[in-house]
Design an enzyme around this catalytic site. Structure first.
Site, PDB file in Angstrom:
ATOM      1  N   CYS A  69       1.098  -1.396   0.063  1.00 39.34           N
ATOM      2  CA  CYS A  69       0.018  -0.069   0.037  1.00 39.34           C
ATOM      3  C   CYS A  69       0.661   1.199   0.044  1.00 39.34           C
ATOM      4  O   CYS A  69       1.328   2.180  -0.607  1.00 39.34           O
ATOM      5  CB  CYS A  69      -0.910  -0.048   1.108  1.00 39.34           C
ATOM      6  N   LEU A  70       0.444   2.454   0.851  1.00 40.19           N
ATOM      7  CA  LEU A  70       1.573   3.067   1.096  1.00 40.19           C
ATOM      8  C   LEU A  70       3.199   2.934   1.273  1.00 40.19           C
ATOM      9  O   LEU A  70       3.613   4.000   0.230  1.00 40.19           O
ATOM     10  CB  LEU A  70       1.355   4.185   2.375  1.00 40.19           C
ATOM     11  N   GLY A  90      -6.122   5.698  -1.719  1.00 39.33           N
ATOM     12  CA  GLY A  90      -6.134   6.651  -2.691  1.00 39.33           C
ATOM     13  C   GLY A  90      -5.373   7.052  -3.231  1.00 39.33           C
ATOM     14  O   GLY A  90      -6.200   8.422  -4.628  1.00 39.33           O
ATOM     15  N   HIS A 124      -4.347  -4.908   0.023  1.00 35.25           N
ATOM     16  CA  HIS A 124      -3.694  -5.534   1.437  1.00 35.25           C
ATOM     17  C   HIS A 124      -3.889  -6.906   1.164  1.00 35.25           C
ATOM     18  O   HIS A 124      -4.704  -8.132   1.596  1.00 35.25           O
ATOM     19  CB  HIS A 124      -4.709  -5.130   2.168  1.00 35.25           C
ATOM     20  N   GLU A 146      -2.781  -9.448   3.565  1.00 38.60           N
ATOM     21  CA  GLU A 146      -2.935  -8.899   4.946  1.00 38.60           C
ATOM     22  C   GLU A 146      -4.167  -9.981   5.030  1.00 38.60           C
ATOM     23  O   GLU A 146      -5.207 -10.187   6.467  1.00 38.60           O
ATOM     24  CB  GLU A 146      -2.211  -9.179   5.967  1.00 38.60           C
TER      25      GLU A 146
END
Length: 380
Positions: A269-270, A313, A353, A355
């Site tokens: 993600c980030l 986003g 994600h 997880e």
């Protein structure tokens, strides 16, 4: 608290206003309004640090029916700015529930609104894009709330990571959950790899998956310099999820850039976005982002489609990385990049994600891919 007679308003920056009733804390909340398409797991969504700065709208029409329990949290506290649902269910029916959702939200000062047409709101966000909004249980004049939404800062250019990262390094030993015994402690199992995990807004289940995959994990704050990480002599470095604009955390990009080629790296993600920036690429903001537990992603190597949990986003522009990295996964809804790997260095990352929590487990194999990468690197 929950009082069906207490009115609440949701006002968007473009002038759109929804009238409903309050649940959770009394007061006012400001943030970027987005929608999440998951059918379950609202507690994990509330406590996902990636939602810092955002008001979350659930597309599932009934929320609250399984209550809240202390095991299903993904961080130390709820991180959403506000919560929007079609119908709040005040009487939990799950055997695991220890508290109602409204009481939990009130305890943590999370303002909610229920009883609005969430389908109309979701269509509006889809057509016009995510935007700043205000939920209020105390202000009754819609136009004043619209003005506050218009004056509120957006996510672009704001460093939200500093609000959610840990203050000090710590070790994590908790692994998977088992019925009847809870989360397993892996302290005595003899983990095969030592991983340093950068906390940009870490979800707990990422750490559990790393431990369950055979890793001893030390979590470090987002601002930790690369030389301090390398001094720990890790087998690999993990880059976590987190909120907001990756361009607003230049210190993270500098640290990751200094680690590339010196240790295996896995980002989510980030962390994926920061890795893309550290490789010399760029990112851009999506119209309304990807939030939910049912997003189809294709692995470009195997052509296999996995259903994924997502919450972001922003997106890496893979055209900006031509000649340095290759795209490994693609979103089948809008064809945006969902994963990358480097042509020479031992690193890879995904935008979604693996997880879960909440969401499907189709992509959990990526943790084994990380341990395999570390094993190959250790063997030279």
């Amino acid at each position: 608290m929950y009082d069906a007679d207490m009115k609440a308003l949701l006002a968007l920056a473009d002038g759109t206003v929804f009238h409903g009733s309050a649940f959770g804390a009394e007061g006012e909340a400001t943030g970027e309004v987005v929608f999440n398409t998951a059918l379950s797991g609202y507690q994990e969504i509330l406590t996902d640090p990636s939602y810092t700065g955002q008001i979350v709208t659930m597309t599932c029409p009934e929320i609250g029916n399984v209550g809240v329990n202390p095991e299903d949290v993904e961080s130390r506290r709820p991180c959403v700015e506000g919560f929007v649902v079609k119908e709040y269910w005040s009487r939990p029916s799950s055997w695991r529930a220890e508290q109602s959702l409204a009481a939990y939200m009130a305890e943590h000062a999370i303002v909610g609104i229920q009883g609005i047409d969430t389908r109309a709101l979701v269509r509006h966000i889809r057509d016009h894009g995510a935007q700043q909004a205000v939920i209020s249980t105390v202000e009754t004049e819609p136009q004043r709330l619209v003005a506050r939404a218009r004056a509120a800062p957006g996510l672009e250019g704001r460093d939200l990571v500093k609000q959610v990262t840990c203050d000090q390094p710590y070790d994590w030993w908790q692994a998977g959950w088992e019925l009847g015994s809870g989360y397993r402690d892996a302290r005595e199992t003899g983990q095969s790899f030592f991983v340093v995990a950068y906390d940009y807004g870490m979800k707990f289940n990422i750490l559990r998956q790393l431990v369950a995959s055979g890793c001893r994990v030390r979590v470090v704050p987002a601002h930790t310099p690369a030389d301090e990480v390398l001094a720990l002599e890790p087998d690999g470095v993990f880059l976590s999820n987190g909120p907001g604009d990756p361009d607003a955390v230049p210190y993270a990009k500098r640290s990751v850039a200094a680690l590339i080629g010196r240790v295996p790296i896995f980002g989510i993600c980030l962390g994926h976005q920061i890795l893309g920036l550290a490789l010399g690429g760029t990112t851009f903001k999506l119209k309304f982002g990807h939030h939910g537990g049912n997003h189809p992603v294709m692995d470009m190597a195997t052509r296999k489609v996995e259903i994924t949990s997502q919450n972001h986003g922003f997106c890496v522009d893979m055209d900006s990385l031509q000649g340095r990295a290759e795209i490994t996964h693609i979103n089948l809804n809008d064809q945006t990049a969902e994963g990358l790997s480097h042509l020479q260095h031992p690193l890879f990352s995904v935008q979604y994600h693996p997880e879960a929590s909440p969401g499907p487990h189709d992509a959990s194999y990526l943790f084994a891919r990380f341990t395999a990468l570390m094993d190959r690197y250790k063997r030279g």
